[in-house]
Design a protein around this motif. Structure first.
Motif, short mmCIF file in Angstrom:
data_model
loop_
_atom_site.label_atom_id
_atom_site.label_comp_id
_atom_site.label_asym_id
_atom_site.label_seq_id
_atom_site.Cartn_x
_atom_site.Cartn_y
_atom_site.Cartn_z
N ASP A 244 0.82 -1.22 0.00
CA ASP A 244 0.00 0.00 0.00
C ASP A 244 0.85 1.27 0.00
OD1 ASP A 244 -2.20 -1.57 0.05
OD2 ASP A 244 -2.46 -1.48 2.24
N ASP A 245 1.98 1.21 0.70
CA ASP A 245 2.81 2.41 0.83
C ASP A 245 4.03 2.39 -0.10
OD1 ASP A 245 3.76 0.28 2.25
OD2 ASP A 245 4.40 1.42 4.00
N ALA A 246 3.98 1.57 -1.17
CA ALA A 246 5.12 1.52 -2.10
C ALA A 246 5.03 2.64 -3.14
CB ALA A 246 5.15 0.18 -2.82
N VAL A 247 6.19 3.09 -3.60
CA VAL A 247 6.25 4.03 -4.72
C VAL A 247 6.36 3.18 -5.99
CG1 VAL A 247 7.58 5.89 -5.79
CG2 VAL A 247 7.49 5.68 -3.28
N VAL A 248 5.40 3.33 -6.90
CA VAL A 248 5.42 2.51 -8.13
C VAL A 248 6.17 3.27 -9.22
CG1 VAL A 248 4.01 1.36 -9.88
CG2 VAL A 248 3.21 1.48 -7.50
N ILE A 249 7.16 2.59 -9.82
CA ILE A 249 7.90 3.21 -10.93
C ILE A 249 7.73 2.32 -12.16
CG2 ILE A 249 10.15 4.00 -11.76
CD1 ILE A 249 11.05 4.41 -8.91
N ASN A 250 7.10 2.85 -13.20
CA ASN A 250 6.98 2.10 -14.44
C ASN A 250 8.19 2.45 -15.31
OD1 ASN A 250 6.42 1.43 -17.21
ND2 ASN A 250 4.40 0.85 -16.45
N THR A 251 9.02 1.43 -15.62
CA THR A 251 10.32 1.69 -16.24
C THR A 251 10.30 1.54 -17.76
OG1 THR A 251 11.11 -0.59 -16.11
CG2 THR A 251 11.40 0.78 -14.15
N ASP A 252 9.12 1.33 -18.35
CA ASP A 252 9.05 1.10 -19.80
C ASP A 252 9.84 2.13 -20.61
OD1 ASP A 252 7.60 -1.17 -19.80
OD2 ASP A 252 5.67 -0.24 -20.30
N ASP A 253 9.64 3.40 -20.27
CA ASP A 253 10.29 4.45 -21.06
C ASP A 253 11.40 5.13 -20.28
OD1 ASP A 253 8.54 4.09 -23.26
OD2 ASP A 253 6.97 5.08 -22.09
N MET A 254 12.00 4.42 -19.35
CA MET A 254 13.07 5.04 -18.56
C MET A 254 14.38 4.28 -18.78
SD MET A 254 11.12 5.62 -14.91
CE MET A 254 12.34 6.65 -14.06
N THR A 255 15.49 5.00 -18.72
CA THR A 255 16.79 4.33 -18.77
C THR A 255 17.11 3.83 -17.36
OG1 THR A 255 18.01 6.32 -18.19
CG2 THR A 255 17.62 5.94 -20.53
N VAL A 256 18.09 2.95 -17.28
CA VAL A 256 18.51 2.43 -15.97
C VAL A 256 18.93 3.60 -15.07
CG1 VAL A 256 20.29 1.09 -14.79
CG2 VAL A 256 19.17 0.15 -16.81
N ASP A 257 19.70 4.52 -15.63
CA ASP A 257 20.19 5.64 -14.80
C ASP A 257 19.05 6.49 -14.26
OD1 ASP A 257 22.75 4.89 -15.07
OD2 ASP A 257 23.27 6.35 -16.63
N GLU A 258 18.01 6.67 -15.07
CA GLU A 258 16.87 7.47 -14.60
C GLU A 258 16.16 6.79 -13.43
OE1 GLU A 258 15.60 9.80 -18.74
OE2 GLU A 258 14.77 7.81 -18.32
N VAL A 259 16.03 5.47 -13.52
CA VAL A 259 15.37 4.73 -12.44
C VAL A 259 16.22 4.81 -11.17
CG1 VAL A 259 14.42 2.51 -11.71
CG2 VAL A 259 14.31 3.15 -14.12
N VAL A 260 17.53 4.62 -11.35
CA VAL A 260 18.45 4.68 -10.19
C VAL A 260 18.37 6.06 -9.54
CG1 VAL A 260 20.90 4.63 -9.52
CG2 VAL A 260 20.00 2.92 -11.11
N ASP A 261 18.43 7.11 -10.34
CA ASP A 261 18.38 8.48 -9.79
C ASP A 261 17.10 8.71 -8.99
OD1 ASP A 261 20.77 9.04 -10.89
OD2 ASP A 261 20.01 10.27 -12.56
N ALA A 262 15.99 8.19 -9.53
CA ALA A 262 14.70 8.39 -8.84
C ALA A 262 14.72 7.73 -7.47
CB ALA A 262 13.56 7.83 -9.70
N ILE A 263 15.28 6.54 -7.39
CA ILE A 263 15.27 5.81 -6.10
C ILE A 263 16.27 6.45 -5.12
CG2 ILE A 263 15.66 3.57 -4.97
CD1 ILE A 263 14.73 2.25 -7.61
N VAL A 264 17.43 6.85 -5.64
CA VAL A 264 18.43 7.49 -4.76
C VAL A 264 17.85 8.78 -4.18
CG1 VAL A 264 20.66 8.71 -4.79
CG2 VAL A 264 20.46 6.45 -5.84
N GLN A 265 17.15 9.51 -5.01
CA GLN A 265 16.50 10.75 -4.56
C GLN A 265 15.51 10.47 -3.42
OE1 GLN A 265 17.09 13.83 -5.74
NE2 GLN A 265 15.60 14.63 -4.25
N LEU A 266 14.69 9.43 -3.61
CA LEU A 266 13.72 9.06 -2.57
C LEU A 266 14.44 8.66 -1.28
CD1 LEU A 266 11.30 6.85 -4.71
CD2 LEU A 266 10.66 8.94 -3.48
N ALA A 267 15.55 7.93 -1.42
CA ALA A 267 16.30 7.49 -0.23
C ALA A 267 16.86 8.69 0.51
CB ALA A 267 17.42 6.53 -0.65
N ARG A 268 17.35 9.67 -0.25
CA ARG A 268 17.94 10.85 0.40
C ARG A 268 16.87 11.64 1.14
NH1 ARG A 268 22.46 11.45 -4.10
NH2 ARG A 268 24.02 10.26 -2.94
#
Ligand code: DC
Length: 232
Positions: free
Chosen positions: A201-225
Protein backbone atom coordinates in the motif's frame (compact mmCIF):
# COMPACT_ATOMS: atom_id res chain seq x y z
CA UNK A 1 11.47 0.07 20.79
CA UNK A 2 14.31 -0.67 18.38
CA UNK A 3 14.95 1.73 15.52
CA UNK A 4 14.00 0.48 12.07
CA UNK A 5 17.20 0.11 10.01
CA UNK A 6 17.63 1.82 6.63
CA UNK A 7 16.29 -0.78 4.21
CA UNK A 8 15.13 -0.16 0.65
CA UNK A 9 12.67 -2.82 -0.53
CA UNK A 10 12.52 -3.16 -4.32
CA UNK A 11 9.81 -5.53 -5.46
CA UNK A 12 8.48 -6.25 -8.92
CA UNK A 13 7.86 -8.95 -11.52
CA UNK A 14 10.45 -11.12 -13.29
CA UNK A 15 13.05 -9.19 -15.31
CA UNK A 16 11.79 -5.76 -14.21
CA UNK A 17 15.40 -4.71 -13.55
CA UNK A 18 15.44 -5.11 -9.77
CA UNK A 19 18.98 -6.47 -9.54
CA UNK A 20 20.52 -4.13 -12.14
CA UNK A 21 18.90 -1.08 -10.57
CA UNK A 22 19.37 -2.38 -7.03
CA UNK A 23 23.09 -2.87 -7.56
CA UNK A 24 23.58 0.72 -8.74
CA UNK A 25 21.40 2.18 -5.99
CA UNK A 26 23.37 0.17 -3.42
CA UNK A 27 26.72 1.33 -4.84
CA UNK A 28 25.63 4.97 -4.85
CA UNK A 29 24.44 4.88 -1.23
CA UNK A 30 27.11 2.52 0.12
CA UNK A 31 24.46 -0.11 0.89
CA UNK A 32 24.63 -3.88 0.34
CA UNK A 33 22.49 -5.39 -2.45
CA UNK A 34 20.61 -8.46 -1.32
CA UNK A 35 18.89 -10.04 -4.33
CA UNK A 36 16.52 -12.44 -2.61
CA UNK A 37 15.54 -14.27 -5.83
CA UNK A 38 19.04 -15.80 -5.69
CA UNK A 39 17.99 -17.78 -2.60
CA UNK A 40 15.00 -19.35 -4.38
CA UNK A 41 17.17 -20.01 -7.42
CA UNK A 42 19.86 -21.69 -5.32
CA UNK A 43 17.30 -24.03 -3.73
CA UNK A 44 15.85 -24.86 -7.18
CA UNK A 45 19.25 -25.56 -8.75
CA UNK A 46 20.32 -27.77 -5.86
CA UNK A 47 17.07 -29.77 -6.07
CA UNK A 48 17.59 -30.29 -9.83
CA UNK A 49 21.21 -31.32 -9.33
CA UNK A 50 20.31 -33.80 -6.60
CA UNK A 51 17.51 -35.29 -8.68
CA UNK A 52 14.80 -34.25 -6.22
CA UNK A 53 11.49 -34.10 -8.11
CA UNK A 54 10.20 -30.51 -8.23
CA UNK A 55 6.78 -31.80 -7.08
CA UNK A 56 8.31 -33.17 -3.84
CA UNK A 57 7.35 -30.24 -1.62
CA UNK A 58 8.44 -31.85 1.68
CA UNK A 59 11.88 -32.77 0.39
CA UNK A 60 12.46 -29.36 -1.22
CA UNK A 61 11.34 -27.58 1.96
CA UNK A 62 13.86 -29.67 3.94
CA UNK A 63 16.52 -28.70 1.44
CA UNK A 64 15.72 -24.99 1.93
CA UNK A 65 16.16 -25.43 5.69
CA UNK A 66 19.52 -27.18 5.38
CA UNK A 67 21.58 -25.75 2.50
CA UNK A 68 23.87 -22.87 3.24
CA UNK A 69 23.58 -19.95 0.81
CA UNK A 70 25.91 -16.94 0.86
CA UNK A 71 25.73 -13.79 -1.27
CA UNK A 72 29.09 -12.06 -1.21
CA UNK A 73 30.57 -9.06 -3.06
CA UNK A 74 31.95 -10.14 -6.42
CA UNK A 75 35.68 -10.84 -6.92
CA UNK A 76 35.24 -11.69 -10.62
CA UNK A 77 35.32 -9.36 -13.62
CA UNK A 78 32.61 -11.16 -15.61
CA UNK A 79 29.72 -8.75 -15.09
CA UNK A 80 28.19 -10.52 -12.08
CA UNK A 81 26.50 -8.23 -9.53
CA UNK A 82 27.58 -10.50 -6.63
CA UNK A 83 28.79 -14.05 -6.08
CA UNK A 84 26.43 -16.80 -4.92
CA UNK A 85 27.95 -19.64 -2.92
CA UNK A 86 25.91 -22.75 -2.17
CA UNK A 87 27.59 -24.89 0.46
CA UNK A 88 30.79 -23.10 -0.55
CA UNK A 89 30.47 -23.73 -4.32
CA UNK A 90 30.30 -20.76 -6.73
CA UNK A 91 26.97 -21.17 -8.58
CA UNK A 92 26.50 -17.52 -9.61
CA UNK A 93 25.78 -18.21 -13.28
CA UNK A 94 24.31 -21.69 -12.87
CA UNK A 95 21.36 -20.29 -10.90
CA UNK A 96 20.50 -18.10 -13.94
CA UNK A 97 20.24 -21.07 -16.34
CA UNK A 98 17.09 -21.99 -18.26
CA UNK A 99 16.13 -25.10 -16.19
CA UNK A 100 16.20 -22.94 -13.06
CA UNK A 101 14.09 -20.23 -14.75
CA UNK A 102 11.57 -22.91 -15.69
CA UNK A 103 11.15 -24.33 -12.15
CA UNK A 104 11.92 -21.55 -9.69
CA UNK A 105 8.39 -20.17 -9.53
CA UNK A 106 7.02 -23.59 -8.55
CA UNK A 107 9.67 -23.98 -5.83
CA UNK A 108 9.09 -20.48 -4.49
CA UNK A 109 5.36 -21.17 -4.09
CA UNK A 110 6.05 -23.78 -1.35
CA UNK A 111 5.23 -22.36 2.11
CA UNK A 112 8.01 -24.42 3.76
CA UNK A 113 10.58 -22.94 1.40
CA UNK A 114 9.32 -19.38 1.94
CA UNK A 115 9.30 -19.73 5.72
CA UNK A 116 12.88 -21.08 5.78
CA UNK A 117 14.18 -18.30 3.54
CA UNK A 118 12.23 -15.54 5.29
CA UNK A 119 14.28 -15.97 8.47
CA UNK A 120 17.55 -15.56 6.57
CA UNK A 121 16.21 -12.46 4.81
CA UNK A 122 15.01 -10.73 7.98
CA UNK A 123 18.31 -11.39 9.72
CA UNK A 124 20.17 -9.58 6.93
CA UNK A 125 17.58 -6.76 6.76
CA UNK A 126 18.10 -6.00 10.44
CA UNK A 127 21.81 -5.38 9.75
CA UNK A 128 20.60 -2.28 7.86
CA UNK A 129 22.00 -0.32 4.92
CA UNK A 130 20.65 -2.90 2.54
CA UNK A 131 18.75 -2.82 -0.75
CA UNK A 132 16.55 -5.91 -0.83
CA UNK A 133 15.22 -6.95 -4.23
CA UNK A 134 12.40 -9.50 -4.48
CA UNK A 135 8.67 -10.08 -4.81
CA UNK A 136 7.37 -9.79 -1.24
CA UNK A 137 9.95 -7.74 0.64
CA UNK A 138 7.69 -4.73 1.25
CA UNK A 139 4.59 -6.86 1.90
CA UNK A 140 5.81 -9.88 3.89
CA UNK A 141 9.55 -10.19 4.51
CA UNK A 142 10.26 -6.69 5.80
CA UNK A 143 7.09 -4.60 5.85
CA UNK A 144 8.89 -2.25 8.26
CA UNK A 145 11.14 -1.03 5.39
CA UNK A 146 11.12 2.79 5.45
CA UNK A 147 11.34 2.94 1.64
CA UNK A 148 9.43 0.56 -0.64
CA UNK A 149 9.65 0.70 -4.40
CA UNK A 150 7.66 -1.39 -6.87
CA UNK A 151 9.37 -1.60 -10.28
CA UNK A 152 7.10 -2.42 -13.16
CA UNK A 153 7.34 -2.80 -16.96
CA UNK A 154 5.27 -4.55 -19.61
CA UNK A 155 6.04 -8.24 -20.30
CA UNK A 156 7.33 -7.32 -23.79
CA UNK A 157 9.85 -4.79 -22.47
CA UNK A 158 11.01 -7.18 -19.76
CA UNK A 159 11.43 -10.05 -22.28
CA UNK A 160 13.41 -7.77 -24.60
CA UNK A 161 15.75 -6.73 -21.79
CA UNK A 162 16.24 -10.35 -20.72
CA UNK A 163 17.12 -11.30 -24.36
CA UNK A 164 19.67 -8.52 -24.54
CA UNK A 165 21.21 -9.59 -21.24
CA UNK A 166 21.56 -13.23 -22.38
CA UNK A 167 22.99 -12.25 -25.78
CA UNK A 168 25.50 -9.92 -24.10
CA UNK A 169 26.76 -12.99 -22.23
CA UNK A 170 27.07 -14.88 -25.54
CA UNK A 171 24.03 -17.08 -24.88
CA UNK A 172 21.24 -17.77 -27.36
CA UNK A 173 17.91 -16.08 -26.73
CA UNK A 174 14.58 -16.56 -28.46
CA UNK A 175 12.29 -13.58 -27.81
CA UNK A 176 8.98 -15.48 -28.10
CA UNK A 177 10.16 -18.22 -25.77
CA UNK A 178 11.41 -15.72 -23.22
CA UNK A 179 8.20 -13.71 -23.41
CA UNK A 180 6.15 -16.87 -22.79
CA UNK A 181 8.41 -17.67 -19.81
CA UNK A 182 8.00 -14.16 -18.36
CA UNK A 183 4.21 -14.43 -18.65
CA UNK A 184 4.18 -17.90 -17.10
CA UNK A 185 6.25 -16.71 -14.13
CA UNK A 186 4.09 -13.60 -13.70
CA UNK A 187 1.01 -15.82 -13.49
CA UNK A 188 2.54 -18.19 -10.92
CA UNK A 189 4.19 -15.43 -8.83
CA UNK A 190 1.04 -13.33 -8.60
CA UNK A 191 -1.51 -16.08 -7.99
CA UNK A 192 0.30 -18.30 -5.47
CA UNK A 193 -1.46 -18.62 -2.10
CA UNK A 194 1.47 -17.53 0.07
CA UNK A 195 3.09 -14.11 -0.33
CA UNK A 196 1.94 -13.44 -3.91
CA UNK A 197 3.50 -10.63 -5.89
CA UNK A 198 1.51 -7.50 -5.10
CA UNK A 199 2.14 -3.81 -4.58
CA UNK A 200 2.48 -2.76 -0.92
CA UNK A 201 0.00 0.00 0.00
CA UNK A 202 2.81 2.41 0.83
CA UNK A 203 5.12 1.52 -2.10
CA UNK A 204 6.25 4.03 -4.72
CA UNK A 205 5.42 2.51 -8.13
CA UNK A 206 7.90 3.21 -10.93
CA UNK A 207 6.98 2.10 -14.44
CA UNK A 208 10.32 1.69 -16.24
CA UNK A 209 9.05 1.10 -19.80
CA UNK A 210 10.29 4.45 -21.06
CA UNK A 211 13.07 5.04 -18.56
CA UNK A 212 16.79 4.33 -18.77
CA UNK A 213 18.51 2.43 -15.97
CA UNK A 214 20.19 5.64 -14.80
CA UNK A 215 16.87 7.47 -14.60
CA UNK A 216 15.37 4.73 -12.44
CA UNK A 217 18.45 4.68 -10.19
CA UNK A 218 18.38 8.48 -9.79
CA UNK A 219 14.70 8.39 -8.84
CA UNK A 220 15.27 5.81 -6.10
CA UNK A 221 18.43 7.49 -4.76
CA UNK A 222 16.50 10.75 -4.56
CA UNK A 223 13.72 9.06 -2.57
CA UNK A 224 16.30 7.49 -0.23
CA UNK A 225 17.94 10.85 0.40
CA UNK A 226 14.55 12.33 1.28
CA UNK A 227 13.59 9.38 3.48
CA UNK A 228 16.80 8.58 5.41
CA UNK A 229 18.78 10.95 7.60
CA UNK A 230 22.21 10.07 6.27
CA UNK A 231 22.01 7.57 3.40
CA UNK A 232 25.36 8.85 1.92
O1 DC B 1 13.98 -12.17 -9.21
P1 DC B 1 14.26 -13.55 -9.76
O2 DC B 1 13.80 -13.75 -11.19
O3 DC B 1 15.68 -13.96 -9.60
O4 DC B 1 13.37 -14.52 -8.85
C1 DC B 1 13.31 -15.89 -9.07
C2 DC B 1 12.02 -16.49 -8.53
O5 DC B 1 12.01 -16.42 -7.11
C3 DC B 1 10.74 -15.82 -9.01
O6 DC B 1 10.05 -16.65 -9.91
C4 DC B 1 9.90 -15.60 -7.79
C5 DC B 1 10.75 -16.02 -6.64
N1 DC B 1 10.94 -14.98 -5.63
C6 DC B 1 10.01 -14.89 -4.64
O7 DC B 1 9.02 -15.61 -4.66
N2 DC B 1 10.18 -14.01 -3.62
C7 DC B 1 11.26 -13.20 -3.59
N3 DC B 1 11.42 -12.34 -2.58
C8 DC B 1 12.23 -13.26 -4.63
C9 DC B 1 12.03 -14.16 -5.64
Amino acid sequence: MSTIPPVIAIDGPAASGKSTVGKLVAETLGFLLFDTGALYRAVTLTALRRGIPIEDEACISDLARTIHIDLIPSQEKDGRPYTVLVDGEDLTWAIRSEPVDAHVSAVSAYPGVREALKHQQRRIAWQGKVVMAGRDIGTVVFPEAPLKVYLDATPEVRARRRCEELRARGEEADFDEILAGVRRRDAIDSTRAMAPLRIADDAVVINTDDMTVDEVVDAIVQLARERFDDPA
